[in-house]
Design a protein around this motif. Structure first.
Motif, PDB file in Angstrom:
ATOM      1  N   ILE C  84       0.862  -1.190   0.000  1.00 34.35           N
ATOM      2  CA  ILE C  84       0.000   0.000   0.000  1.00 34.35           C
ATOM      3  C   ILE C  84       0.893   1.233   0.000  1.00 34.35           C
ATOM      4  CG2 ILE C  84      -1.586   1.320   1.495  1.00 34.35           C
ATOM      5  CD1 ILE C  84      -2.925  -1.333   2.109  1.00 34.35           C
ATOM      6  N   TYR C  85       0.449   2.283  -0.662  1.00 31.27           N
ATOM      7  CA  TYR C  85       1.193   3.531  -0.749  1.00 31.27           C
ATOM      8  C   TYR C  85       1.449   4.061   0.664  1.00 31.27           C
ATOM      9  CZ  TYR C  85       2.417   7.881  -3.103  1.00 31.27           C
ATOM     10  OH  TYR C  85       3.084   8.959  -3.594  1.00 31.27           O
ATOM     11  N   PRO C  86       2.718   4.382   1.013  1.00 36.69           N
ATOM     12  CA  PRO C  86       3.032   4.728   2.405  1.00 36.69           C
ATOM     13  C   PRO C  86       2.173   5.849   2.984  1.00 36.69           C
ATOM     14  CG  PRO C  86       5.042   4.489   1.142  1.00 36.69           C
ATOM     15  CD  PRO C  86       3.916   4.335   0.172  1.00 36.69           C
ATOM     16  N   TRP C  87       1.820   6.859   2.170  1.00 35.10           N
ATOM     17  CA  TRP C  87       1.075   7.982   2.752  1.00 35.10           C
ATOM     18  C   TRP C  87      -0.337   7.563   3.107  1.00 35.10           C
ATOM     19  CZ3 TRP C  87       4.572  11.137   4.186  1.00 35.10           C
ATOM     20  CH2 TRP C  87       5.761  11.240   3.443  1.00 35.10           C
ATOM     21  N   ILE C  88      -0.897   6.600   2.359  1.00 37.89           N
ATOM     22  CA  ILE C  88      -2.203   6.052   2.760  1.00 37.89           C
ATOM     23  C   ILE C  88      -2.023   5.243   4.029  1.00 37.89           C
ATOM     24  CG2 ILE C  88      -4.109   4.558   2.041  1.00 37.89           C
ATOM     25  CD1 ILE C  88      -3.410   5.289  -0.854  1.00 37.89           C
ATOM     26  N   GLY C 153       6.182  11.462  -5.405  1.00 36.66           N
ATOM     27  CA  GLY C 153       6.508  11.617  -6.814  1.00 36.66           C
ATOM     28  C   GLY C 153       7.966  11.260  -7.042  1.00 36.66           C
ATOM     29  N   SER C 154       8.739  12.225  -7.557  1.00 35.22           N
ATOM     30  CA  SER C 154      10.148  11.937  -7.826  1.00 35.22           C
ATOM     31  C   SER C 154      11.025  12.367  -6.657  1.00 35.22           C
ATOM     32  CB  SER C 154      10.582  12.665  -9.094  1.00 35.22           C
ATOM     33  OG  SER C 154      10.398  14.050  -8.891  1.00 35.22           O
ATOM     34  N   LEU C 155      10.394  13.004  -5.647  1.00 33.74           N
ATOM     35  CA  LEU C 155      11.160  13.458  -4.492  1.00 33.74           C
ATOM     36  C   LEU C 155      11.350  12.288  -3.519  1.00 33.74           C
ATOM     37  CD1 LEU C 155      12.421  15.725  -2.778  1.00 33.74           C
ATOM     38  CD2 LEU C 155      10.150  16.150  -1.856  1.00 33.74           C
ATOM     39  N   SER C 156      12.593  11.820  -3.426  1.00 32.04           N
ATOM     40  CA  SER C 156      12.844  10.671  -2.550  1.00 32.04           C
ATOM     41  C   SER C 156      13.327  11.159  -1.195  1.00 32.04           C
ATOM     42  CB  SER C 156      13.898   9.773  -3.189  1.00 32.04           C
ATOM     43  OG  SER C 156      14.479   8.978  -2.192  1.00 32.04           O
ATOM     44  N   PHE C 157      12.873  10.474  -0.150  1.00 27.50           N
ATOM     45  CA  PHE C 157      13.308  10.834   1.186  1.00 27.50           C
ATOM     46  C   PHE C 157      14.412   9.911   1.671  1.00 27.50           C
ATOM     47  CE2 PHE C 157       9.103  12.803   1.126  1.00 27.50           C
ATOM     48  CZ  PHE C 157       9.455  14.075   1.530  1.00 27.50           C
ATOM     49  N   GLU C 158      15.083   9.268   0.747  1.00 33.20           N
ATOM     50  CA  GLU C 158      16.079   8.295   1.180  1.00 33.20           C
ATOM     51  C   GLU C 158      17.306   8.978   1.766  1.00 33.20           C
ATOM     52  OE1 GLU C 158      17.778   4.136  -0.535  1.00 33.20           O
ATOM     53  OE2 GLU C 158      16.234   5.150  -1.674  1.00 33.20           O
ATOM     54  N   SER C 159      17.625  10.148   1.251  1.00 29.13           N
ATOM     55  CA  SER C 159      18.819  10.832   1.749  1.00 29.13           C
ATOM     56  C   SER C 159      18.539  11.424   3.125  1.00 29.13           C
ATOM     57  CB  SER C 159      19.227  11.940   0.796  1.00 29.13           C
ATOM     58  OG  SER C 159      18.449  13.093   1.056  1.00 29.13           O
ATOM     59  N   GLY C 160      19.607  11.562   3.906  1.00 29.58           N
ATOM     60  CA  GLY C 160      19.478  12.070   5.262  1.00 29.58           C
ATOM     61  C   GLY C 160      18.872  13.458   5.308  1.00 29.58           C
ATOM     62  N   ARG C 161      19.271  14.321   4.363  1.00 25.30           N
ATOM     63  CA  ARG C 161      18.801  15.713   4.435  1.00 25.30           C
ATOM     64  C   ARG C 161      17.307  15.811   4.188  1.00 25.30           C
ATOM     65  NH1 ARG C 161      22.606  19.052   1.665  1.00 25.30           N
ATOM     66  NH2 ARG C 161      23.512  19.245   3.717  1.00 25.30           N
ATOM     67  N   ASN C 162      16.823  15.109   3.165  1.00 22.78           N
ATOM     68  CA  ASN C 162      15.387  15.170   2.895  1.00 22.78           C
ATOM     69  C   ASN C 162      14.581  14.608   4.052  1.00 22.78           C
ATOM     70  OD1 ASN C 162      16.070  16.257   0.523  1.00 22.78           O
ATOM     71  ND2 ASN C 162      15.476  14.510  -0.756  1.00 22.78           N
TER      72      ASN C 162
END
Lengths: 384, 291, 321
Positions: C84-88, C153-162
Motif C-alpha cells: 500500500i502507498y506509504p502515505w495512505i 513523486g520523484s522526491l525521494s526521502f532516502e537521503s538524510g537531508r530530505n
C-alpha cells in the motif's frame, strides 16, 4: 518574569547540545579503521562482552606482528545494548564520523537486521556475529557472518536424534529472536529427518518456572525434548525436567554452550545433549583436527590477555577480525576490494569452523562446524 | 488430573515469588503512599547478595540470609535519605522518575559488581522434589511459602500490635496529623523504606535458588509483583498474598490450557480487568482516586 | 504558572523555528549528525504528545510506546506486505492508533494517579506482547525487515537531508497544532483539570471528553513518530516499543519540563544525546544515566527548562542588588 527569553534560551540549549556532538575525531591515513558494534551491556552482553575483548585481542596481535601492508589497525567499538536504534546510530557514527572501512558485529540478529541496510547503502563490508539465518539468506553483497547458523545446529541435533532412533520431539523455545529463529528451523527441518514434532511451547527469557510447559509436552509423550534458549532460562528448564522426573533425552541449543550453563543447572545438567562449536571441547579434540591449533592459540591468548576463562561466543568476533585481516591484504583500504576478497576467501581455519565464502554463501560454514556433546560429571563429553 | 495438580504446584511456586515481592510494594504504599519502581532491583540485590555471602564467602545460610536482607535494607536507607527525602517537591510523578532512575542506577551498579552473567545458588535444603499423586513440588517452593507466611504474619503483628507499627499507619493516613500528635513522621517514612527494601532483598534471597540471579532479573519480577499487589489490593498485606497466588496459578493454568506465548499477557490483562472493575483490588477498601 | 498562560502563539517564534530548521538542514552535511537530528525529531514528536497529556491534562501514561509501535507496525505491514502507498498507510496508522486510544482511553482515563499509571502500563505491556507473538503478521521477536523508504513523486526521502526536513517540518506542524490548542478554550480547560479535576468539573468542564481528546491526540502524534521511525530505519522489532521505551518517553517529558512544548524539544534532545555522551563511561553508562535522572529530579523537579531558568533569574536578581 521575562517570558520572551524562554524559547530563545531553549534554542540556545539545544544548539549547545548539538554542538557537543560535533567534535570531529582525529583521522590518520596510516591506520585502517575497523568498526565494532557489540551488545557489550544489556540483555545480550554474554555475547557482546567476549566479542569485544576478542576483537581487541585480535587487533593487538595483528598490530604486534607489524599490521597489514605496513598499516596499523585501529578498532573503534560501540555498544548497542542490544537495542536496534542504538545499533543504527552506532553504524552511522562508524561510517560517517569515524570513516571505518569495515565493520564487525553486531552481536544479535535484530540489531544486525537493523543495521544491514545502512552498511549496504554505504557499501561498507559488514561481518556479523549473530546466528540468525535471515542475515545471509537472501545474500546481501556486503553482509557476511561468522557465527554458525541455527540451520546447522538444528541439523546436527536432528542427525543425532535420527541415529538414536528418536521419532518424535517436543519443542520448548525462548520467546525472543534466538528462540524464534530456532523454532522455525526445528519445525522446517523435522520432516527431512523423519521426526514428528508433537508439541511446541515457549517461555519468557526471565521466567522462573517452566513446569507447566513441560507438563504439557510430557502429556504429548515425545521421545525427546528440545529446548532452545540462552541462559538462564534453559538452566531452569533442565532443573524442571529433573523435577518432573521426565526420563527422555533433553537436547539444548548451542546458545547455552558454555561452562556457565553447567554452573547454573548444577547436577540437573547431567546427560543433556547439545551441539557446540569445537571451542568448548578443544582439549578433547584429536591432534589431527584442523581447528585444534587455532583453538588452542585462541584460548591461550584469551586467558593470558584477560585472565578470564574463554567463552564460546567471543570466537565469532575473533574469526571475523582474522578473516577481515586476510581480506585487507593488498586492498589498500578500498571497500569494494575488501568485499571481493571476502567473497573469494576459501578454507580459512577459524575458531568456529572452516570458512569458505562464495557468491551464494556468506556464512561459509559446513556441517562440521558443530560437534554434539553430552554433559557428564560437570564436563563435556564428545558423542559420535 | 495429574497435570492440573502440576499446574497448580507451578502456580504455588510462582505465586509465592510474586506474593513476596508484592508484599514489599504494599508495605511501602501502606506507609508512605509511594510506589517504588526500583523494588524489583532490591529483590535483585538480595539474590546477588546471597550469591556473594553464601557461595563466595561460604558463610552459613542464616547469616548470609540476614546479611543479604540487611544489605537491601541499608541500600533502602541510603536511597530514602539521599534521594527521596531531598526532593523539594514530592509530587508522585517526580517520585516515579526518581525511583525509575534509582532502578537504572542499581542495575548498572550490580552489573559492575557482579558481572553480566547469571549466577546460580543451591537449594536451601537438598531434598528430592516431593511427589504427590504424580505431580512434583520443589522443596524450595515450600521454603518460599513458609517464609512468606512468616513475613505476612510478622508485618500483621507489627502493624496491629506494636506502637511503632500503629504510628506508621497513622502517618500513612495523615502525615501532618500524625506529626501533630508527636509521631516523628520522617523517621516513620525512613523505617518503612528500610523494612520494605529489606523485605524485597529477603524475597530475592529465598527465590534465588529457583530463578537464578543476574543484574537484570529485577524489572520483570518487579512488574509482576506489582500486578499481584494491585490484584490483591494495594496496601493490603493479605491481599498481596492472595494476589500473588492468584496470579501465579492463573499464569500456569493459562500456559497449561491456552498458549505459553501469552503467559506474560495474563498478568497485565488481569491488571486491566481489576482496574476497570474493582480498582481497590480484591482485599482493598482504599479509594482508587487517591494519589 | 503564569508564563504558560501568557505564551500566546507567537508567529515570530514559529517563523524563527522554521528558519532554524531550514538552516540546520542546509548546514549539517555529515550523515551521522543528520541521523542524530532525525532521531531527536522523532523523539520530540513522542515527547510533545505525551507532554500535552501529562503537562496540561495532568494524566500520566506509562504505556505510550504502544501507540508508537502501532504506528510503526501498521505502516510496516501495510507497505511491505500489502504494497500500500506509504502515505495512505500513514493515514490508516493514525486512524488505527486513534481508534485504539478511544477504546483504551474510555475505561482507563476514569482512573487517576498511580492507578492510571498502572492501567496504561498494563496496556502497553499487552501491546508489546502482541507485537512479539503475532509473528505471522509482525515478524515476531526477530523483527520486521524490508520496510520501503518514502517518496513523493520523484522526491525521494532516502537521503538524510530530505528525511531531516520531513521529520522536522512534521515537528514544526505538530508544535503549531499544540500551541493553538493550548491557547484555546480547550487548552485553558485542560490546565484546570491539571490543577484540580473536581473544581473544573464543578465549573462545567466536561473533563472526561477533554482528557480523552488529549489522550487520542497524543496517541496520533506517537503513531506519526512510529511511522517516521519505521520508514527511516526500515527495520522494527518489539524491543523498540517496550516498557522501557514508555519510561524513556515519560522521562523526556519530565526532564524537559512539563507543560511546555519547547521543554519537550529539550527533553527529547537530551535523552537522545545523553547515551551518546555517556559512551565515554562505557561500563559505567547505566550508573551515570540513573544518577543524572535522579539528580535532575531532586534538584529541578520542574524539569530543566524551568530549573535553569530559575537559577538564571535568581542570579540576575542577586546581580541587580
Amino acid at each position: 518574569m521575562k517570558i520572551e527569553k524562554k524559547p530563545v534560551f531553549i534554542a540556545v540549549a539545544v544548539l549547545v547540545c548539538i554542538a557537543m556532538i560535533f567534535s570531529t575525531p582525529a583521522w590518520s591515513k596510516d591506520t585502517y579503521k575497523i568498526g565494532g558494534i557489540f551488545s557489550v551491556t544489556g540483555r545480550a552482553s554474554f555475547l557482546g562482552d567476549p566479542e569485544k575483548r576478542s576483537m581487541e585481542m585480535a587487533v593487538k596481535t595483528i598490530n604486534d606482528n607489524g599490521g597489514i601492508d605496513g598499516k596499523m589497525l585501529e578498532a573503534v567499538i560501540y555498544d548497542t545494548e542490544g537495542d536496534p536504534t542504538k545499533a543504527v546510530m552506532s553504524i552511522s557514527k562508524l561510517i560517517s564520523r569515524d570513516r571505518v572501512i569495515a565493520i564487525i558485529g553486531p552481536s544479535t540478529t535484530p540489531t544486525t537486521l537493523a543495521v544491514m541496510p545502512f552498511a549496504q547503502k554505504a557499501k561498507i563490508p559488514l561481518i556479523s556475529c549473530a546466528a540468525g539465518n535471515k542475515i545471509t539468506q537472501p545474500v546481501n553483497p556486503y553482509i557476511f557472518k561468522t557465527a554458525q547458523s541455527d540451520v546447522l545446529a538444528v541439523a546436527a541435533i536432528y542427525k543425532h536424534m535420527q541415529d538414536k532412533g528418536i521419532k518424535s520431539a517436543g519443542i520448548l523455545t525462548v520467546s525472543n529472536s534466538f528462540g524464534e529463529s530456532g523454532r522455525q528451523q526445528l519445525e522446517k527441518q523435522a520432516k527431512n529427518f523423519g521426526i514428528n514434532i508433537v508439541k511446541v511451547e515457549s517461555f519468557g527469557a526471565k521466567d522462573t518456572d517452566m513446569t507447566p510447559q513441560l507438563t504439557k509436552i510430557r502429556s504429548a509423550k515425545p521421545d525427546a525434548v528440545v529446548c532452545w534458549g540462552t541462559n538462564p532460562g534453559p538452566a531452569v528448564v533442565a532443573k524442571n525436567v529433573k523435577q518432573l522426573k521426565m526420563d527422555i533425552p533433553l537436547y539444548q541449543s548451542h546458545g547455552v554452550a558454555s561452562p556457565k550453563f553447567i554452573d547454573l543447572a548444577k547436577d540437573a545438567a547431567e546427560g543433556i545433549i547439545l551441539p557446540t562449536g569445537k571451542i568448548l571441547v578443544a582439549d578433547l579434540l584429536q591432534d589431527a583436527d584442523v581447528q585444534k591449533k587455532v583453538l588452542d592459540k585462541y584460548i591461550d591468548e584469551y586467558k593470558k590477555s584477560y585472565n578470564l576463562s574463554v567463552s564460546g561466543f567471543g570466537g565469532y568476533a575473533y574469526d571475523a577480525m582474522n578473516i577481515l585481516a586476510k581480506a585487507l591484504k593488498g586492498s589498500d583500504g578500498d571497500t569494494k576490494k575488501i568485499r571481493d576478497a571476502l567473497e573469494n576467501l576459501k578454507n580459512h581455519v577459524g575458531v568456529s569452523g572452516v570458512f569458505s565464502y562464495s557468491k551464494e554463501e556468506h556464512n561459509g560454514l559446513g556441517p562440521d562446524a558443530f560437534v554434539i556433546v553430552r554433559i557428564k560429571n560437570s564436563g563435556w563429553e564428545l558423542v559420535k | 488430573m495429574e497435570e492440573l495438580l502440576q499446574y497448580l504446584f507451578s502456580g504455588i511456586t510462582n505465586g509465592a515469588i510474586y506474593a513476596v515481592i508484592a508484599l514489599g510494594f504494599s508495605m511501602l504504599y501502606n506507609a508512605t503512599d509511594l510506589i517504588n519502581f526500583a523494588h524489583g532491583e532490591f529483590v535483585m540485590l538480595g539474590g546477588l547478595g546471597l550469591v556473594t555471602f553464601w557461595t563466595v564467602f561460604n558463610l552459613p545460610l542464616p547469616v548470609a540470609f540476614i546479611l543479604a536482607a540487611g544489605m537491601g535494607g541499608f541500600a533502602g536507607f541510603l536511597f530514602e535519605r539521599l534521594a527521596i527525602r531531598t526532593v523539594s517537591k514530592p509530587q508522585p510523578i517526580v517520585l516515579v522518575i526518581i525511583t525509575v532512575g534509582a532502578s537504572i542506577f542499581l542495575r548498572g551498579a550490580a552489573m559492575l559488581v557482579w558481572g553480566k552473567d547469571a549466577h546460580g545458588v543451591p537449594d536451601f535444603s537438598s531434598h528430592e522434589p516431593i511427589d504427590i499423586f504424580g505431580a512434583t513440588l520443589l522443596v524450595q517452593s515450600l521454603w518460599i511459602l513458609g517464609i512468606v507466611l512468616i513475613m505476612v504474619a510478622g508485618l500483621h503483628f507489627f502493624y496491629n500490635r506494636t506502637l511503632t507499627g500503629k504510628a506508621m499507619q497513622a502517618c500513612a493516613i495523615n502525615k501532618r496529623a500524625a506529626w501533630l500528635t508527636g509521631i516523628p513522621a520522617n523517621k516513620m517514612v525512613l523505617l518503612a523504606f528500610i523494612i520494605s527494601t529489606s523485605l524485597g532483598a529477603a524475597a530475592g534471597v529465598i527465590i534465588a535458588p529457583v530463578t537464578m540471579c543476574s543484574y537484570d532479573m529485577g524489572t520483570m519480577l518487579g512488574l509482576k509483583g506489582f500486578c499481584a499487589a494491585m490484584l490483591g489490593g494495594l496496601g493490603s498485606l493479605w491481599g498481596a498474598l492472595i494476589g500473588g497466588f492468584l496470579l501465579g496459578s492463573l499464569e500456569s493454568l493459562g500456559v497449561g490450557f491456552f498458549s505459553s506465548g501469552l503467559k506474560d499477557a495474563i498478568a497485565f490483562i488481569l491488571l486491566l480487568l481489576i482496574l476497570y472493575i474493582r480498582p481497590q483490588g480484591i482485599m482493598g477498601t482504599a479509594d482508587s482516586k487517591r494519589f | 504558572m503564569c508564563d504558560m498562560l501568557l505564551s500566546r502563539i507567537n508567529p515570530i517564534r514559529f517563523a524563527f523555528f522554521f528558519l532554524v530548521i531550514a538552516l540546520v538542514g542546509l548546514l549539517v552535511d555529515n550523515a551521522y549528525y543528520q541521523q542524530v537530528l532525525i532521531l531527536i525529531g522523532i523523539n520530540t514528536l513522542l515527547a510533545v504528545g505525551l507532554n500535552m497529556l501529562m503537562g496540561y491534562a495532568g494524566q500520566i501514561s506509562l504505556g505510550h510506546a504502544a501507540f508508537y509501535g502501532i504506528g510503526a507496525y501498521t505502516t510496516a505491514i501495510l507497505t511491505a506486505k500489502y504494497q500500500i502507498y506509504p502515505w495512505i498507510a500513514l493515514v490508516i496508522a493514525i486512524l488505527l492508533a486513534v481508534a485504539i486510544a478511544v477504546v483504551v482511553g474510555l475505561p482507563t482515563l476514569k482512573l487517576s494517579g498511580y492507578y492510571l499509571g498502572m492501567g496504561t502500563l498494563g496496556f502497553g505491556m499487552i501491546f508489546n506482547i502482541i507485537f512479539r507473538e503475532w509473528s505471522s503478521l509482525t515478524g515476531g521477536a526477530s523483527g520486521f525487515v524490508g520496510i520501503p523508504s518514502l517518496s513523493i513523486g520523484s522526491l525521494s526521502f532516502e537521503s538524510g537531508r530530505n528525511y531531516f526536513y520531513l521529520v522536522w517540518f512534521s515537528v514544526w506542524s505538530v508544535f503549531l497544532i499544540c500551541s493553538r490548542i493550548i491557547n484555546s478554550r480547550a487548552g485553558r480547560a485542560l490546565r484546570s483539570i491539571h490543577d484540580s479535576e473536581n473544581a473544573s468539573m464543578a465549573v462545567g468542564v466536561d473533563t472526561m471528553t477533554l482528557k480523552l481528546q488529549v489522550f487520542v491526540l497524543s496517541a496520533a502524534f506517537s503513531a506519526l513518530a512510529g511511522f517516521l521511525y519505521a520508514h527511516y530505519i526500515s527495520f522494527i522489532s518489539p524491543g523498540s516499543f517496550d516498557f522501557l521505551m514508555s519510561v524513556r518517553m515519560v522521562t523526556m517529558v519530565v526532564i524537559g519540563g512539563m507543560a511546555s512544548i519547547w521543554g519537550a524539544l529539550l527533553g527529547a534532545s537530551l535523552l537522545t544525546l545523553l547515551p551518546e555522551w555517556l559512551h565515554a563511561f562505557s561500563e559505567f553508562e547505566m550508573v551515570v544515566y540513573g544518577l543524572v535522572l535522579m539528580l535532575v529530579m531532586i534538584l529541578m523537579p520542574q524539569g530543566l527548562t524551568r530549573g535553569i531558568l530559575d537559577i538564571y533569574e535568581r542570579s540576575r536578581e542577586k546581580y541587580r542588588k
